[in-house]
Design a protein around this motif. Structure first.
Motif, PDB file in Angstrom:
ATOM      1  N   ALA A 166      14.934   0.805  -7.943  1.00  0.00           N
ATOM      2  CA  ALA A 166      15.015   0.532  -9.187  1.00  0.00           C
ATOM      3  C   ALA A 166      14.958   2.103  -9.158  1.00  0.00           C
ATOM      4  CB  ALA A 166      14.720  -0.120 -10.296  1.00  0.00           C
ATOM      5  N   ARG A 167      13.856   2.344  -8.510  1.00  0.00           N
ATOM      6  CA  ARG A 167      13.429   4.205  -8.506  1.00  0.00           C
ATOM      7  C   ARG A 167      14.426   4.654  -7.703  1.00  0.00           C
ATOM      8  NH1 ARG A 167       8.573   4.778 -11.057  1.00  0.00           N
ATOM      9  NH2 ARG A 167       7.373   2.934 -11.542  1.00  0.00           N
ATOM     10  N   LEU A 168      14.776   4.526  -7.011  1.00  0.00           N
ATOM     11  CA  LEU A 168      15.941   5.070  -6.376  1.00  0.00           C
ATOM     12  C   LEU A 168      16.987   4.930  -7.185  1.00  0.00           C
ATOM     13  CD1 LEU A 168      15.081   4.427  -2.799  1.00  0.00           C
ATOM     14  CD2 LEU A 168      15.284   6.199  -3.532  1.00  0.00           C
ATOM     15  N   GLY A 169      17.679   4.393  -7.953  1.00  0.00           N
ATOM     16  CA  GLY A 169      18.796   4.325  -8.790  1.00  0.00           C
ATOM     17  C   GLY A 169      19.457   3.230  -7.785  1.00  0.00           C
ATOM     18  N   TYR A 204       0.733  -1.372  -0.234  1.00  0.00           N
ATOM     19  CA  TYR A 204       0.029  -0.035   0.102  1.00  0.00           C
ATOM     20  C   TYR A 204       1.165   1.091   0.017  1.00  0.00           C
ATOM     21  CZ  TYR A 204      -3.927  -3.493   0.908  1.00  0.00           C
ATOM     22  OH  TYR A 204      -4.420  -4.872   0.891  1.00  0.00           O
ATOM     23  N   THR A 205       2.326   1.004   0.283  1.00  0.00           N
ATOM     24  CA  THR A 205       3.261   2.554   0.971  1.00  0.00           C
ATOM     25  C   THR A 205       3.357   2.419  -1.193  1.00  0.00           C
ATOM     26  OG1 THR A 205       4.037   1.842   2.376  1.00  0.00           O
ATOM     27  CG2 THR A 205       5.220   3.276   1.317  1.00  0.00           C
ATOM     28  N   MET A 206       3.255   1.936  -1.688  1.00  0.00           N
ATOM     29  CA  MET A 206       4.120   1.449  -3.415  1.00  0.00           C
ATOM     30  C   MET A 206       2.514   1.777  -3.963  1.00  0.00           C
ATOM     31  SD  MET A 206       7.486   1.438  -4.036  1.00  0.00           S
ATOM     32  CE  MET A 206       6.806   0.906  -5.888  1.00  0.00           C
ATOM     33  N   ARG A 207       1.471   1.629  -3.681  1.00  0.00           N
ATOM     34  CA  ARG A 207       0.146   1.711  -4.088  1.00  0.00           C
ATOM     35  C   ARG A 207       0.160   4.156  -4.417  1.00  0.00           C
ATOM     36  NH1 ARG A 207      -1.766  -0.966  -5.294  1.00  0.00           N
ATOM     37  NH2 ARG A 207      -3.288  -2.486  -4.091  1.00  0.00           N
ATOM     38  N   LEU A 208       0.608   4.608  -3.328  1.00  0.00           N
ATOM     39  CA  LEU A 208       0.404   5.493  -3.161  1.00  0.00           C
ATOM     40  C   LEU A 208       1.468   6.524  -3.319  1.00  0.00           C
ATOM     41  CD1 LEU A 208      -1.209   6.296   0.587  1.00  0.00           C
ATOM     42  CD2 LEU A 208      -2.485   5.761  -1.620  1.00  0.00           C
ATOM     43  N   TYR A 215       9.964   4.875  -1.682  1.00  0.00           N
ATOM     44  CA  TYR A 215      10.100   3.931  -1.324  1.00  0.00           C
ATOM     45  C   TYR A 215      11.050   3.381  -0.684  1.00  0.00           C
ATOM     46  CZ  TYR A 215       8.759   5.828  -6.436  1.00  0.00           C
ATOM     47  OH  TYR A 215       8.254   6.515  -7.027  1.00  0.00           O
ATOM     48  N   GLN A 216      12.103   4.380   0.079  1.00  0.00           N
ATOM     49  CA  GLN A 216      13.149   3.812   0.760  1.00  0.00           C
ATOM     50  C   GLN A 216      12.101   2.819   2.642  1.00  0.00           C
ATOM     51  OE1 GLN A 216      16.029   3.049   1.220  1.00  0.00           O
ATOM     52  NE2 GLN A 216      15.772   1.658   2.159  1.00  0.00           N
ATOM     53  N   GLY A 217      10.737   3.588   2.201  1.00  0.00           N
ATOM     54  CA  GLY A 217       9.716   3.428   3.741  1.00  0.00           C
ATOM     55  C   GLY A 217       8.563   1.314   2.925  1.00  0.00           C
TER      56      GLY A 217
END
Length: 477
Positions: free
Chosen positions: A345-348, A219-223, A230-232
């Motif tokens: 990936a989104r954080l590189g 749900y963290t990624m959903r938002l 992303y770290q969360g």
């Protein structure tokens, strides 16, 4: 004389009934087969069954799988959904799932009340599990329908037309319930463990805590479009499943996998050509391509969902993985690893492809009737090569999409809508020839459209499903 005897008998009978105490009469009239109250440990078993079979695995998964092109609809209402012929905007289409979701929420609130301030106050394990299941069922409901009645819903005889709550507020409660569930499962209780009444984890609180952390990651990624963390998400994944043995799934000999049961009964879902082409593009080292689908005349015959292909039963290939013994996934280990890979990936982060490879292996070796080996997974992973940037993100999302075959359709549908909101709509190819009729949400259930003016006004003629995103995908409701 006969009439006198009858009259005397009637009077004696009346006297005997009047002589009975009210308590005795209540006891006589009590239907032991339909109790008005029971222990929460017995109630929650039923919720687990229904959450998996009726909410997650049935209608919502069938329709979401068609909209995300994991499958194609080839017959009756599934064909209508496939070719966008009225079905997606009708309130009757989703009414079963709508009602089933609310039934679980109502029952879970009863359990939570009993274990919070009622006669089972201090029953922390049952309370914690109920809070996690409430968050899960609530998320399925709002993800598919958007703004829905929640706070005032389920209060029978008190509120007859519950107001609609905003999805943003509902999501706040989803996170709150998951964290409350974790906290309660860590408490000491004098109540005995659920044991065999827990058909998912057998009363293992530690595994339920892992599941709750996994749901927090989802749900963290959903938002992410509304508030990227992303770290969360990575931290929640790290606190969750360590292997497929931990995953939140339902497997029971007495409860068939609903996808298989539906297909055997109706023959309404078949192989989607766009999904088959995605598999073929992986190359010959992907052992799944040859094993995922049945053959007709020695070849895969897929429904061409780039056009309005023919309706018919038995003329297209179907899933070769299908079995009533397959698990019903509420949250799988492979999904969790793909969530982590996407966040990295989104954080590189350099480890993103390593995590993706682990996710692919988990997907390959998931525990179902038709299985693949780690050797097969390794051969395919070796063929991928080194990826970076957008190419890596695209591969992560495509492989996650593949991992949801055949009936984790709800999460694939949620991903597609989230990615579109984030400007990544091209990551999962969609070929339906009516892109303007892609359902952005499910239509409200008929039972409330007919009885609740708050819902009726929002529903209108149902065409809003093609025009209005849910809140987490950029909409207002």
């Amino acid at each position: 004389m006969k009439n006198i005897k009858i009259a005397i008998t009637a009077l004696v009978t009346l006297f005997l009934f009047q002589s009975c105490s009210e308590d005795k009469m209540d006891e006589i009239n009590k239907n032991v087969n339909n109790p008005t109250d029971m222990a929460s440990r017995l109630i929650i078993t039923d919720v687990m069954v229904n959450s998996a079979f009726a909410v997650t695995g049935s209608d919502a998964s069938f329709y979401a799988g068609i909209y995300s092109e994991l499958n194609a609809g080839n017959h009756n209402q599934m064909y209508n959904a496939q070719v966008r012929r009225s079905e997606p905007q009708l309130s009757s289409t989703y009414n079963n799932g709508w009602n089933n979701s609310y039934e679980q929420l109502k029952t879970l609130r009863i359990i939570i009340d009993k274990c919070t301030a009622g006669e089972e106050k201090g029953n922390y394990q049952t309370l914690g599990i109920a809070q996690i299941l409430l968050a899960y069922n609530l998320a399925v409901l709002t993800d598919l329908f958007g703004d829905v009645p929640y706070e005032e819903a389920g209060k029978s005889g008190i509120i007859f037309q519950p107001k609609v709550d905003k999805q943003e507020a509902i999501y706040q409660d989803i996170f709150a319930k998951l964290n409350e569930g974790i906290a309660n499962l860590k408490k000491t209780t004098t109540y005995s463990s659920l044991g065999n009444q827990d058909l998912i984890y057998g009363g293992n609180s530690a595994k339920w805590i892992k599941a709750a952390n996994g749901l927090l990651a989802r749900y963290t990624m959903r938002l992410s479009f509304r508030k990227a963390d992303y770290q969360g998400a990575i931290n929640y994944v790290n606190a969750s499943f360590a292997s497929a043995d931990d995953e939140l799934k339902f497997v029971n000999a007495g409860v068939p996998n609903p996808y298989a049961r539906f297909q055997l009964d109706r023959g309404a879902v078949c192989v989607s050509k766009s999904f088959y082409n995605t598999m073929v593009s992986n190359g010959p080292t992907d052992a799944r391509t040859n094993a995922f689908f049945t053959k007709i005349g020695g070849a895969v015959v897929a429904f061409d969902n780039s056009k309005e292909d023919l309706e018919g039963q038995g003329i297209y290939s179907i899933s070769a993985l299908m079995s009533e013994k397959n698990p019903i996934y509420l949250l799988s280990y492979h999904e969790l690893l793909f969530l982590k890979a996407e966040a990295e990936a989104r954080l590189g982060l350099s480890q993103a492809q390593i995590t993706m490879n682990a996710a692919i292996k988990a997907s390959y070796t998931k525990k179902q009737v038709v299985t693949f080996t780690e050797v097969q997974a390794d051969a395919y992973i070796a063929s991928i090569g080194t990826l970076t940037g957008d190419a890596l993100l695209k591969k992560i999302m495509l492989e996650k999409h593949i991992s949801f075959y055949e009936n984790e359709g709800i999460e694939s549908y949620n991903d597609i809508r989230r990615l579109r909101a984030m400007g990544n709509g091209n990551l999962i190819p969609m070929v339906n020839p009516k892109p303007n009729l892609f359902p952005l949400r499910f239509a409200y259930g008929q039972s409330d459209v007919a009885s609740n003016s708050n819902i009726k006004d929002l529903y209108g003629d149902g065409s809003y499903v093609y025009k209005e995103n849910v809140w987490w995908a950029g909409g207002t409701r």
